[in-house]
Enzyme design. Structure first.
Site, PDB file in Angstrom:
ATOM      1  N   ARG A  47     115.195  10.158 150.495  1.00  0.00           N
ATOM      2  CA  ARG A  47     114.584  10.552 149.258  1.00  0.00           C
ATOM      3  C   ARG A  47     115.768  10.346 147.985  1.00  0.00           C
ATOM      4  O   ARG A  47     115.287  10.169 147.314  1.00  0.00           O
ATOM      5  CB  ARG A  47     114.405  11.850 149.193  1.00  0.00           C
ATOM      6  N   TYR A  99      97.200   1.886 129.618  1.00  0.00           N
ATOM      7  CA  TYR A  99      96.426   2.116 130.912  1.00  0.00           C
ATOM      8  C   TYR A  99      95.916   3.539 130.757  1.00  0.00           C
ATOM      9  O   TYR A  99      96.460   4.390 130.413  1.00  0.00           O
ATOM     10  CB  TYR A  99      97.559   2.151 131.862  1.00  0.00           C
ATOM     11  N   ASP A 171     105.582  -0.456 128.755  1.00  0.00           N
ATOM     12  CA  ASP A 171     105.113  -0.625 130.079  1.00  0.00           C
ATOM     13  C   ASP A 171     104.679  -2.400 130.070  1.00  0.00           C
ATOM     14  O   ASP A 171     103.689  -2.701 129.329  1.00  0.00           O
ATOM     15  CB  ASP A 171     103.348  -0.073 129.929  1.00  0.00           C
ATOM     16  N   LYS A 196     101.010  -4.400 140.919  1.00  0.00           N
ATOM     17  CA  LYS A 196     100.255  -5.587 140.624  1.00  0.00           C
ATOM     18  C   LYS A 196     100.939  -6.839 140.665  1.00  0.00           C
ATOM     19  O   LYS A 196     101.167  -7.388 141.934  1.00  0.00           O
ATOM     20  CB  LYS A 196     100.171  -5.232 138.927  1.00  0.00           C
TER      21      LYS A 196
HETATM   22  C1  LIG Z   1      99.408  -1.277 132.673  1.00  0.00           C
HETATM   23  C2  LIG Z   1      99.246  -0.488 133.692  1.00  0.00           C
HETATM   24  N1  LIG Z   1     100.092   0.426 133.961  1.00  0.00           N
HETATM   25  C3  LIG Z   1     100.344   1.271 134.983  1.00  0.00           C
HETATM   26  C4  LIG Z   1      99.655   1.372 136.015  1.00  0.00           C
HETATM   27  C5  LIG Z   1      99.636   2.424 137.110  1.00  0.00           C
HETATM   28  O1  LIG Z   1      99.924   1.585 138.248  1.00  0.00           O
HETATM   29  P1  LIG Z   1      99.738   2.241 139.667  1.00  0.00           P
HETATM   30  O2  LIG Z   1      98.373   2.136 139.955  1.00  0.00           O
HETATM   31  O3  LIG Z   1     100.319   1.648 140.695  1.00  0.00           O
HETATM   32  O4  LIG Z   1     100.164   3.786 139.838  1.00  0.00           O
HETATM   33  C6  LIG Z   1      98.398   0.346 135.896  1.00  0.00           C
HETATM   34  C7  LIG Z   1      97.393   0.316 137.228  1.00  0.00           C
HETATM   35  O5  LIG Z   1      96.410  -0.163 136.979  1.00  0.00           O
HETATM   36  C8  LIG Z   1      98.338  -0.609 134.846  1.00  0.00           C
HETATM   37  O6  LIG Z   1      97.492  -1.361 135.033  1.00  0.00           O
END
Ligand SMILES: Cc1ncc(COP(=O)(O)O)c(C=O)c1O
Length: 372
Positions: A47, A99, A171, A196
């Protein structure tokens, strides 16, 4: 070195024990330590950190041009660990289109942590300046944004944050470090949902934070991961690392397909609007040209027939799969408002597409027949 070369080699030193070129997956949860807890090889308990995870972090820091990186069990865990570095009493300024999970996090969790948040259209820099408060400790942008594909001026936002003595985090999931490097534009940190494009095959969940500096914020996020436990498993670290090896070539093809499909959709009579930063009709096109080296494989479009028309397209596609998520080899389409659920602010006639690595002609033909 160029990013294509870094993507292939970073974190990829042959295994010192065997010379293996493919990195070993160290599944061990515990590591031999000295009589008084000394860590002769740097590790103690999984961890806290592990060798496969460390290889991935080295690679991601190199790709984004940061001093350090931390990987997490999901993109959300990465985002939460970053927000948790803020002291109670802080204010966070969020972009209005981010998101939806992060928006939900702000609504359902930040308040409990004693952190206030508000959102603003970050394409409007005057509005951003006006929305900054005395307690603003963080400006959080997403570019291009999910699902409206808004593009914001990262260098200008970094400057506003600096003037306000706030941090600036981005992000960068849709763009990946191949197309956009926010740290070079003045951001303090970049977040990726590794689930992704970094993983790239719709078979691994992970998240990452890359830090411009190995500073106190990095140490706090590392502590959060250690104590709250959102670590990335050795196997998932290995899968994301493997994904990085082909990231540059995949993103090149995603981008070429994305542009071809956006152009075809723009010319289609059943389509009301296409949101893709590579189109000259896109409000953020000039900024995207400046701060991105390509426009990526994500796009959204609005159809003329309202919700019914949009859902109808999903029921007719044959090459696209109707599914959420993005960044894999296969093309996906979704009625975004349905995926986001009742709190969604997304227009009901909007479809979000993750354009895959198929031949663009087949994808265009598929959308054409579905729009009929
Ligand atoms: C732009 C963006 N940021 C963050 C996330 C969150 O990622 P996770 O689903 O791996 O937690 C996503 C998920 O679709 C996303 O599209």
């Amino acid at each position: 070195m160029k990013l294509d070369t870094i993507a292939v080699h970073a974190g990829g030193k042959p295994d010192p024990a065997t010379g293996a070129i493919a990195p070993p997956i160290h599944l061990s949860t515990t590591f031999e330590h000295g009589p008084a807890g000394e860590r002769p090889l740097g590790y103690m308990y999984i961890r806290e950190g592990s060798p496969t995870e460390a290889r991935l972090e080295e690679a991601l820091a190199a790709l984004d041009g940061g001093e350090a990186a931390l990987v997490f069990s999901s993109g959300m865990a990465a985002g939460a660990a970053y927000l948790a570095t803020l002291p109670a009493g802080s204010h966070v300024l969020l972009a209005d289109d981010i998101y939806y999970g992060l928006r939900e996090m702000a609504k359902d969790f930040l308040v409990g942590w004693g952190i206030e948040s508000s959102s603003v259209d970050m394409a409007d820099l005057e509005a951003v300046r006006g929305a900054v408060r005395k307690q603003t400790r963080l400006i959080w942008a997403e570019s291009p944004s999910n699902p409206l594909m808004k593009v914001v001026d990262l260098a200008a936002l970094a400057k506003i944050a600096k003037d306000a003595k706030a941090r600036f985090a981005v992000d960068g999931t849709f763009a990946t470090p191949i197309l956009q490097r926010p740290l070079a534009l003045g951001a303090d940190a970049v977040m990726h949902a590794a689930t992704k494009y970094l993983g790239g095959h719709s078979d691994v969940q992970g998240g990452a934070l890359v830090f411009a500096r190995r500073d106190e914020t990095y140490e706090k996020a590392r502590h959060t991961r250690h104590i709250l436990g959102g670590v990335l498993s050795p196997f998932n670290s290995w899968l994301v690392l493997r994904g990085l090896r082909s990231l540059a070539v995949r993103v090149e093809r995603h981008s070429a397909n994305g542009l071809a499909i956006a152009r075809a959709l723009e010319a289609h009579p059943a389509v009301q609007a296409v949101h893709y930063p590579g189109l000259s009709s896109h409000a953020g096109h000039e900024i995207a040209k400046r701060q991105m080296s390509g426009f990526g494989g994500m796009l959204s479009f609005r159809v003329k027939g309202g919700r019914e028309g949009a859902v109808g397209v999903c029921s007719k596609v044959r090459v696209f799969t109707v599914a959420t998520s993005l960044g894999g080899t296969e093309s996906l389409i979704e009625h975004r408002a349905s995926s986001e659920g009742p709190t969604s602010k997304t227009p009901q006639n909007l479809l979000r597409c993750s354009i895959g690595l198929e031949h663009a002609d087949d994808l265009i033909e598929d959308l054409r027949q579905a729009l009929e």
